[in-house]
Design a protein around this motif. Structure first.
Motif, PDB file in Angstrom:
ATOM      1  N   ASN A  56      -2.297   9.033  -4.689  1.00  0.00           N
ATOM      2  CA  ASN A  56      -3.683   8.922  -5.159  1.00  0.00           C
ATOM      3  C   ASN A  56      -4.431   7.938  -4.262  1.00  0.00           C
ATOM      4  OD1 ASN A  56      -6.095   8.349  -6.489  1.00  0.00           O
ATOM      5  ND2 ASN A  56      -5.177   8.572  -8.512  1.00  0.00           N
ATOM      6  N   VAL A  57      -5.050   8.471  -3.196  1.00  0.00           N
ATOM      7  CA  VAL A  57      -5.678   7.607  -2.196  1.00  0.00           C
ATOM      8  C   VAL A  57      -6.861   6.828  -2.758  1.00  0.00           C
ATOM      9  CG1 VAL A  57      -4.877   8.902  -0.190  1.00  0.00           C
ATOM     10  CG2 VAL A  57      -7.046   9.509  -1.227  1.00  0.00           C
ATOM     11  N   ARG A  58      -7.594   7.396  -3.690  1.00  0.00           N
ATOM     12  CA  ARG A  58      -8.740   6.670  -4.275  1.00  0.00           C
ATOM     13  C   ARG A  58      -8.279   5.477  -5.091  1.00  0.00           C
ATOM     14  NH1 ARG A  58     -13.444   7.635  -1.667  1.00  0.00           N
ATOM     15  NH2 ARG A  58     -13.620   9.857  -1.313  1.00  0.00           N
ATOM     16  N   ALA A  59      -7.237   5.653  -5.902  1.00  0.00           N
ATOM     17  CA  ALA A  59      -6.727   4.538  -6.696  1.00  0.00           C
ATOM     18  C   ALA A  59      -6.169   3.445  -5.789  1.00  0.00           C
ATOM     19  CB  ALA A  59      -5.643   5.025  -7.657  1.00  0.00           C
ATOM     20  N   VAL A  60      -5.452   3.851  -4.748  1.00  0.00           N
ATOM     21  CA  VAL A  60      -4.867   2.875  -3.829  1.00  0.00           C
ATOM     22  C   VAL A  60      -5.948   2.208  -2.992  1.00  0.00           C
ATOM     23  CG1 VAL A  60      -3.239   2.561  -1.921  1.00  0.00           C
ATOM     24  CG2 VAL A  60      -2.643   4.039  -3.854  1.00  0.00           C
ATOM     25  N   GLN A  61      -7.028   2.922  -2.703  1.00  0.00           N
ATOM     26  CA  GLN A  61      -8.158   2.301  -2.004  1.00  0.00           C
ATOM     27  C   GLN A  61      -8.711   1.157  -2.843  1.00  0.00           C
ATOM     28  OE1 GLN A  61     -11.700   4.663  -1.712  1.00  0.00           O
ATOM     29  NE2 GLN A  61     -12.621   3.337  -0.152  1.00  0.00           N
ATOM     30  N   LYS A  62      -8.853   1.384  -4.129  1.00  0.00           N
ATOM     31  CA  LYS A  62      -9.341   0.329  -5.028  1.00  0.00           C
ATOM     32  C   LYS A  62      -8.351  -0.840  -5.074  1.00  0.00           C
ATOM     33  CE  LYS A  62     -13.011   2.462  -6.582  1.00  0.00           C
ATOM     34  NZ  LYS A  62     -14.336   2.030  -6.227  1.00  0.00           N
ATOM     35  N   PHE A  63      -7.061  -0.522  -5.179  1.00  0.00           N
ATOM     36  CA  PHE A  63      -6.016  -1.539  -5.221  1.00  0.00           C
ATOM     37  C   PHE A  63      -6.026  -2.397  -3.955  1.00  0.00           C
ATOM     38  CE2 PHE A  63      -1.614  -2.272  -3.649  1.00  0.00           C
ATOM     39  CZ  PHE A  63      -1.247  -3.292  -4.511  1.00  0.00           C
ATOM     40  N   SER A  64      -6.126  -1.743  -2.803  1.00  0.00           N
ATOM     41  CA  SER A  64      -6.033  -2.456  -1.522  1.00  0.00           C
ATOM     42  C   SER A  64      -7.361  -3.084  -1.096  1.00  0.00           C
ATOM     43  CB  SER A  64      -5.563  -1.499  -0.434  1.00  0.00           C
ATOM     44  OG  SER A  64      -6.560  -0.537  -0.160  1.00  0.00           O
ATOM     45  N   ARG A  65      -8.440  -2.637  -1.719  1.00  0.00           N
ATOM     46  CA  ARG A  65      -9.781  -3.124  -1.414  1.00  0.00           C
ATOM     47  C   ARG A  65     -10.235  -2.759   0.000  1.00  0.00           C
ATOM     48  NH1 ARG A  65      -9.698  -9.168  -3.155  1.00  0.00           N
ATOM     49  NH2 ARG A  65     -11.765  -9.054  -2.278  1.00  0.00           N
ATOM     50  N   HIS A  66      -9.721  -1.645   0.528  1.00  0.00           N
ATOM     51  CA  HIS A  66     -10.226  -1.127   1.798  1.00  0.00           C
ATOM     52  C   HIS A  66     -11.569  -0.447   1.526  1.00  0.00           C
ATOM     53  CE1 HIS A  66      -6.137  -1.460   3.589  1.00  0.00           C
ATOM     54  NE2 HIS A  66      -6.841  -1.636   4.682  1.00  0.00           N
ATOM     55  N   ARG A  67     -12.531  -0.702   2.344  1.00  0.00           N
ATOM     56  CA  ARG A  67     -13.840  -0.051   2.172  1.00  0.00           C
ATOM     57  C   ARG A  67     -13.790   1.420   2.526  1.00  0.00           C
ATOM     58  NH1 ARG A  67     -18.291  -4.255   4.613  1.00  0.00           N
ATOM     59  NH2 ARG A  67     -18.107  -5.756   2.929  1.00  0.00           N
ATOM     60  N   ASN A  68     -13.008   1.732   3.544  1.00  0.00           N
ATOM     61  CA  ASN A  68     -12.979   3.092   4.083  1.00  0.00           C
ATOM     62  C   ASN A  68     -11.728   3.816   3.588  1.00  0.00           C
ATOM     63  OD1 ASN A  68     -12.951   5.396   5.658  1.00  0.00           O
ATOM     64  ND2 ASN A  68     -13.567   4.332   7.526  1.00  0.00           N
ATOM     65  N   VAL A  69     -11.915   4.899   2.848  1.00  0.00           N
ATOM     66  CA  VAL A  69     -10.790   5.656   2.308  1.00  0.00           C
ATOM     67  C   VAL A  69      -9.966   6.288   3.423  1.00  0.00           C
ATOM     68  CG1 VAL A  69     -11.954   7.873   1.977  1.00  0.00           C
ATOM     69  CG2 VAL A  69     -10.105   7.198   0.428  1.00  0.00           C
ATOM     70  N   GLN A  70     -10.548   6.475   4.600  1.00  0.00           N
ATOM     71  CA  GLN A  70      -9.807   7.078   5.712  1.00  0.00           C
ATOM     72  C   GLN A  70      -8.608   6.223   6.125  1.00  0.00           C
ATOM     73  OE1 GLN A  70     -13.003   7.613   8.513  1.00  0.00           O
ATOM     74  NE2 GLN A  70     -13.180   9.784   8.007  1.00  0.00           N
ATOM     75  N   ILE A  71      -8.703   4.926   5.941  1.00  0.00           N
ATOM     76  CA  ILE A  71      -7.572   4.052   6.269  1.00  0.00           C
ATOM     77  C   ILE A  71      -6.410   4.360   5.346  1.00  0.00           C
ATOM     78  CG2 ILE A  71      -6.766   1.657   6.299  1.00  0.00           C
ATOM     79  CD1 ILE A  71      -9.689   0.936   7.140  1.00  0.00           C
ATOM     80  N   ILE A  72      -6.691   4.534   4.058  1.00  0.00           N
ATOM     81  CA  ILE A  72      -5.636   4.847   3.091  1.00  0.00           C
ATOM     82  C   ILE A  72      -5.089   6.249   3.356  1.00  0.00           C
ATOM     83  CG2 ILE A  72      -5.051   5.043   0.636  1.00  0.00           C
ATOM     84  CD1 ILE A  72      -5.798   2.187   1.654  1.00  0.00           C
ATOM     85  N   GLU A  73      -5.956   7.169   3.739  1.00  0.00           N
ATOM     86  CA  GLU A  73      -5.500   8.518   4.075  1.00  0.00           C
ATOM     87  C   GLU A  73      -4.552   8.475   5.270  1.00  0.00           C
ATOM     88  OE1 GLU A  73      -9.244  10.518   4.520  1.00  0.00           O
ATOM     89  OE2 GLU A  73      -9.314  11.076   2.398  1.00  0.00           O
ATOM     90  N   ARG A  74      -4.807   7.595   6.215  1.00  0.00           N
ATOM     91  CA  ARG A  74      -3.917   7.451   7.373  1.00  0.00           C
ATOM     92  C   ARG A  74      -2.549   6.925   6.925  1.00  0.00           C
ATOM     93  NH1 ARG A  74      -6.426   3.761  11.247  1.00  0.00           N
ATOM     94  NH2 ARG A  74      -7.951   5.418  11.384  1.00  0.00           N
TER      95      ARG A  74
ATOM     96  N   ILE B  23       0.841  -1.204   0.000  1.00  0.00           N
ATOM     97  CA  ILE B  23       0.000   0.000   0.000  1.00  0.00           C
ATOM     98  C   ILE B  23       0.873   1.250   0.000  1.00  0.00           C
ATOM     99  CG2 ILE B  23      -1.647   1.342   1.387  1.00  0.00           C
ATOM    100  CD1 ILE B  23      -2.889  -1.423   2.166  1.00  0.00           C
ATOM    101  N   ILE B  24       1.920   1.264   0.813  1.00  0.00           N
ATOM    102  CA  ILE B  24       2.833   2.410   0.845  1.00  0.00           C
ATOM    103  C   ILE B  24       3.507   2.581  -0.525  1.00  0.00           C
ATOM    104  CG2 ILE B  24       4.980   3.311   1.861  1.00  0.00           C
ATOM    105  CD1 ILE B  24       2.500   3.531   3.696  1.00  0.00           C
ATOM    106  N   GLU B  25       3.948   1.477  -1.112  1.00  0.00           N
ATOM    107  CA  GLU B  25       4.578   1.542  -2.442  1.00  0.00           C
ATOM    108  C   GLU B  25       3.592   2.068  -3.483  1.00  0.00           C
ATOM    109  OE1 GLU B  25       7.698   1.048  -5.295  1.00  0.00           O
ATOM    110  OE2 GLU B  25       7.657   1.240  -3.115  1.00  0.00           O
ATOM    111  N   ALA B  26       2.348   1.619  -3.413  1.00  0.00           N
ATOM    112  CA  ALA B  26       1.322   2.083  -4.353  1.00  0.00           C
ATOM    113  C   ALA B  26       1.073   3.584  -4.186  1.00  0.00           C
ATOM    114  CB  ALA B  26       0.026   1.298  -4.156  1.00  0.00           C
ATOM    115  N   LEU B  27       1.060   4.060  -2.946  1.00  0.00           N
ATOM    116  CA  LEU B  27       0.902   5.498  -2.704  1.00  0.00           C
ATOM    117  C   LEU B  27       2.083   6.270  -3.293  1.00  0.00           C
ATOM    118  CD1 LEU B  27      -0.526   5.407   0.914  1.00  0.00           C
ATOM    119  CD2 LEU B  27      -1.660   6.435  -1.073  1.00  0.00           C
TER     120      LEU B  27
END
Length: 96
Positions: free
Chosen positions: A51-69, A41-45
Motif C-alpha cells: 500500500n504505497v499511499r499508506a507507506v507514503q504517509k508513514f514515511s512522510r515522503h512528499r512524492n509517492v513515486q519514491i515509495i513506488e520505486r 519503509i520496505i517492512e511497511a510495504l
C-alpha cells in the motif's frame, strides 16, 4: 553525543549518525540512519501488502513515486520484465 551547543538538549544530525553507528557496532551490525529508514519503509510495504499511499504517509515522503520505486525494487518488477524479454529473444521459456 554531539550537541549543537553546550547545554543544548537537541541531538544534531552528526550525533544521531554516531549514535546509530555505535549501537550497530555493539550489536555486531553495520548500520546507518538512512539504512534504518529504508528498512522500515520496505517492512511497511511488506506489512501493508504494498500500500504505497499508506507507506507514503508513514514515511512522510512528499512524492509517492519514491515509495513506488521502493516497492518496485522490493518486488523486482524490472528484473521480472528483463527475464521475460531475455527469454523471448533467446526463445527459451520465461522463469519470471
Amino acid at each position: 553525543m554531539n550537541r549543537a551547543r553546550k547545554g543544548n538538549s537537541r541531538l544534531t544530525g552528526i550525533g544521531l549518525y554516531e549514535t546509530v553507528r555505535s549501537l550497530g557496532v555493539k550489536a555486531g551490525l553495520r548500520v546507518w540512519p538512512h539504512g534504518l529508514r529504508h528498512a522500515a519503509i520496505i517492512e511497511a510495504l511488506d506489512l501493508t501488502g504494498g500500500n504505497v499511499r499508506a507507506v507514503q504517509k508513514f514515511s512522510r515522503h512528499r512524492n509517492v513515486q519514491i515509495i513506488e520505486r521502493y516497492n518496485d525494487n522490493r518486488l523486482d518488477l524490472a528484473g521480472q520484465v528483463a527475464r521475460q524479454v531475455a527469454a523471448s529473444v533467446s526463445g527459451r521459456p520465461s522463469t519470471a
